[in-house]
Design an enzyme around this catalytic site. Structure first.
Site, PDB file in Angstrom:
ATOM      1  N   ASN A   7       0.869  -1.177   0.000  1.00 55.17           N
ATOM      2  CA  ASN A   7       0.000   0.000   0.000  1.00 55.17           C
ATOM      3  C   ASN A   7       0.905   1.225   0.000  1.00 55.17           C
ATOM      4  OD1 ASN A   7      -1.807   2.064   0.433  1.00 55.17           O
ATOM      5  ND2 ASN A   7      -2.709   1.212   2.280  1.00 55.17           N
ATOM      6  N   ARG A  90      -2.759  -2.193  -3.253  1.00 55.52           N
ATOM      7  CA  ARG A  90      -3.979  -1.436  -2.982  1.00 55.52           C
ATOM      8  C   ARG A  90      -4.005  -0.225  -3.907  1.00 55.52           C
ATOM      9  NH1 ARG A  90      -5.201   3.156   1.380  1.00 55.52           N
ATOM     10  NH2 ARG A  90      -7.460   3.255   1.139  1.00 55.52           N
ATOM     11  N   HIS A 179     -13.054   2.377   0.840  1.00 57.63           N
ATOM     12  CA  HIS A 179     -12.962   1.332   1.867  1.00 57.63           C
ATOM     13  C   HIS A 179     -13.623   0.036   1.397  1.00 57.63           C
ATOM     14  CE1 HIS A 179     -12.862   4.866   4.904  1.00 57.63           C
ATOM     15  NE2 HIS A 179     -11.614   4.459   4.677  1.00 57.63           N
ATOM     16  N   ARG A 238     -11.490  15.382   7.984  1.00 61.72           N
ATOM     17  CA  ARG A 238     -12.409  15.671   6.874  1.00 61.72           C
ATOM     18  C   ARG A 238     -13.777  16.054   7.420  1.00 61.72           C
ATOM     19  NH1 ARG A 238     -10.916  10.040   4.319  1.00 61.72           N
ATOM     20  NH2 ARG A 238      -8.852  10.486   3.456  1.00 61.72           N
ATOM     21  N   ASP A 280      -7.103  12.852  16.616  1.00 65.64           N
ATOM     22  CA  ASP A 280      -7.101  11.547  17.294  1.00 65.64           C
ATOM     23  C   ASP A 280      -8.286  11.497  18.252  1.00 65.64           C
ATOM     24  OD1 ASP A 280      -6.658   9.311  18.947  1.00 65.64           O
ATOM     25  OD2 ASP A 280      -4.484   9.466  18.725  1.00 65.64           O
ATOM     26  N   GLY A 328     -10.175   1.231  13.331  1.00 69.33           N
ATOM     27  CA  GLY A 328      -9.608   1.657  14.607  1.00 69.33           C
ATOM     28  C   GLY A 328     -10.610   2.131  15.637  1.00 69.33           C
ATOM     29  N   ASN A 332     -12.412  -0.332  18.675  1.00 63.50           N
ATOM     30  CA  ASN A 332     -11.836  -0.047  19.992  1.00 63.50           C
ATOM     31  C   ASN A 332     -12.597   0.955  20.851  1.00 63.50           C
ATOM     32  OD1 ASN A 332      -9.297  -1.655  19.676  1.00 63.50           O
ATOM     33  ND2 ASN A 332      -8.983  -0.253  17.967  1.00 63.50           N
ATOM     34  N   GLU A 382      -8.118  -5.902   5.394  1.00 61.01           N
ATOM     35  CA  GLU A 382      -8.068  -5.532   3.983  1.00 61.01           C
ATOM     36  C   GLU A 382      -6.906  -6.206   3.260  1.00 61.01           C
ATOM     37  OE1 GLU A 382      -9.195  -1.106   3.459  1.00 61.01           O
ATOM     38  OE2 GLU A 382      -8.576  -1.264   5.552  1.00 61.01           O
TER      39      GLU A 382
END
Length: 396
Positions: A7, A90, A179, A238, A280, A328, A332, A382
Site C-alpha cells: 500500500n 492497494r 474502503h 475531513r 485523534d 480503529g 476499539n 483488507e
C-alpha cells in the site's frame, strides 16, 4: 502462495507478506516519512519487532530496504525474493473501469493514470509502487485491488448526483465510494456469523477516514463516501457532508483558492476542526470525560452522523439484520458504539453494555439477547482480501 501486499502512499509504504492460502501473516511493516528522515517499523509474525531510523529518499529505496530485511539473516522470513509468488497493490480509485481486481498491465496502469484527477493524492503513489515492483522484481506478477470496486454494484439511483446528467456522462461525476475491501471483508464475515446469504447488513468502518456501507445479499447498494473520500461521516480531519454553498462562501470570506478550500475541508476540519484538540479521537474522548464542551459536541456530531446513515440505510435495505463496527474507532471505542446505538431501540437495536466494554481482537457479538438486530465488532483485514484476490488471479 506467498503474496507481498503493498500500500504505497505519498510519503509512506505499508506492507505485509501473507500466505494467501492459509492466511498466515509472515511479516508486516510500515515505512514513514519517505523523502524526509525515514522510519521503518517491521514485525515478524506476531512476536519480533524491529525499528530502523535512517534516510529513505525514495519509494524505490524503501521497497528495496523492505526486501533486504525480509531476506536477511536476522529475520529469516524468506531466504530469497524468489519465494514471493505475487504482489498485490492497494489502489484507491478504479473509477468505472474496474469492478474487480485485475493483473497489472500497461493498459491497467494507463487507466489508473486517467483517474488521477479523481484521486490526486493516492493514485500516483499507487502507480509508483507498481512500476517499482515491475522494475526490481520483473518476473513476479502484480495485481491491482481497488477500494472502489466493491461499490460498483450500487444502482444508478444511489450513485448519481442530482446535477445535469451530462456531468456524469462527460466528466464521470458520481458517487464511487471507498474502503471497499474492508466493507467486503466485514460484510462477508457477518454473513458467516448470521449463517444466511440473504442478508441486510450495515458496515460502519470508523477510523481516521470513515464510511458506512449498506450491503444487501453480499453486494454494496449504497455508501457514504462519494466522488472522493470527503463526503459522508465526520472524520479525523475531513468535514464529511456539507452544504455545497459553504465552499464559495468560505472562499470569498477567507480569500481561498480552490486548492486551499479542498485542503481546508480535507485536512483541517472534522474531529480536529470541531474539537480544536486533535484529529485523534482518543484524545477528544479523554477531554470529553474532563467536561470539555467542544470535545463533547464533537463526539455527539460524530455519532449523530453515523446514526443518520444507519437509519437511512435501514430504509434502503428495507430492514437490517446486522450492524457491524470495524477499523480503529469501530473496533476499539466502546463509547462511540454505545452512543451510536443509543436511541435506536425503536428499530430493535439493543446493545449489551457489558459485552460492549469487553476488549478482544476477535469478532464478537455485542447485542442484547432480546435485540432484533445483531450488533457485531469485526476486525477488518483488507490486506488478506488483497492477498486472496492476488492468489486467485495468479495461481494458474
Amino acid at each position: 502462495m506467498l503474496v507481498f501486499v503493498l500500500n504505497a502512499g505519498s510519503s509512506s509504504l505499508k506492507y505485509q507478506l501473507i500466505n494467501a492460502q492459509s492466511g498466515e501473516l509472515k511479516a508486516s511493516g510500515l515505512v514513514e516519512r519517505i523523502g524526509i528522515d525515514g522510519v521503518l517499523k517491521h514485525e515478524i509474525g506476531e512476536n519480533k519487532k524491529l525499528t530502523f531510523e535512517l534516510p529513505i529518499p525514495t519509494h524505490k529505496e524503501a521497497i528495496e530496504l523492505v526486501l533486504r530485511i525480509l531476506t536477511n539473516d536476522e529475520t529469516k522470513v524468506i531466504s530469497s525474493i524468489k519465494e514471493i509468488d505475487a504482489i498485490g497493490h492497494r489502489v484507491v480509485h478504479g473509477g468505472e473501469y474496474f469492478d474487480k481486481s485485475v493483473i497489472v498491465t500497461d493498459d491497467v496502469i494507463k487507466k489508473i493514470e486517467d483517474l488521477i484527477p479523481l484521486a490526486p493524492l493516492h493514485n500516483p503513489a499507487n502507480i509508483l509502487g507498481m512500476k517499482i515492483c515491475q522494475e526490481i522484481m520483473p518476473t513476479i506478477p502484480n495485481v491491482a485491488v481497488f477500494d472502489t470496486a466493491f461499490h460498483q454494484t450500487m444502482p444508478e439511483e444511489n450513485y448519481l448526483y442530482a446535477i445535469p446528467h451530462e456531468d456524469y456522462t462527460q466528466h464521470h461525476l458520481r458517487k464511487y465510494g471507498f474502503h471497499g475491501t474492508s466493507h467486503y471483508y466485514v460484510s462477508n464475515e457477518a454473513i458467516k456469523l448470521l449463517k444466511k446469504e440473504k442478508s441486510r447488513i450495515i458496515v460502519c468502518h470508523l477510523g481516521n477516514g470513515s464510511s458506512v456501507c449498506a450491503v444487501k445479499d453480499g453486494k454494496s447498494i449504497s455508501t457514504s463516501m462519494g466522488l472522493t473520500p470527503l463526503e459522508g461521516l465526520v472524520m479525523g480531519t475531513r468535514c464529511g457532508d456539507i452544504d455545497a454553498g459553504v465552499i464559495p462562501y468560505l472562499m470569498e470570506r477567507k480569500h481561498m483558492t480552490p486548492h486551499q478550500i479542498i485542503d481546508y475541508l480535507n485536512k483541517k476540519s472534522g474531529i480536529l476542526g470541531v474539537s480544536g484538540i486533535s484529529s485523534d479521537l482518543r484524545e477528544v474522548i479523554r477531554a470529553s470525560l474532563e467536561n470539555d464542551q467542544r470535545a463533547q459536541v464533537t463526539i455527539k456530531m460524530l455519532c449523530n452522523r453515523i446514526k443518520k446513515y444507519i437509519c437511512s440505510y435501514a430504509g434502503l435495505l428495507e430492514g437490517v439484520d446486522a450492524i457491524c463496527f470495524t477499523a480503529g474507532i469501530g473496533e476499539n471505542a466502546d463509547l462511540i458504539r454505545k452512543q451510536v446505538c443509543s436511541g435506536l431501540e425503536f428499530m430493535g437495536i439493543l446493545i449489551d453494555q457489558e459485552k460492549n466494554l469487553l476488549k478482544s481482537d476477535k469478532s464478537r457479538e455485542i447485542n442484547a439477547k432480546n435485540s432484533k438486530v445483531k450488533i457485531y465488532v469485526i476486525p477488518t483485514n483488507e490486506e488478506l482480501v488483497i492477498a486472496k484476490d492476488t492468489y486467485e488471479l495468479t495461481k494458474g
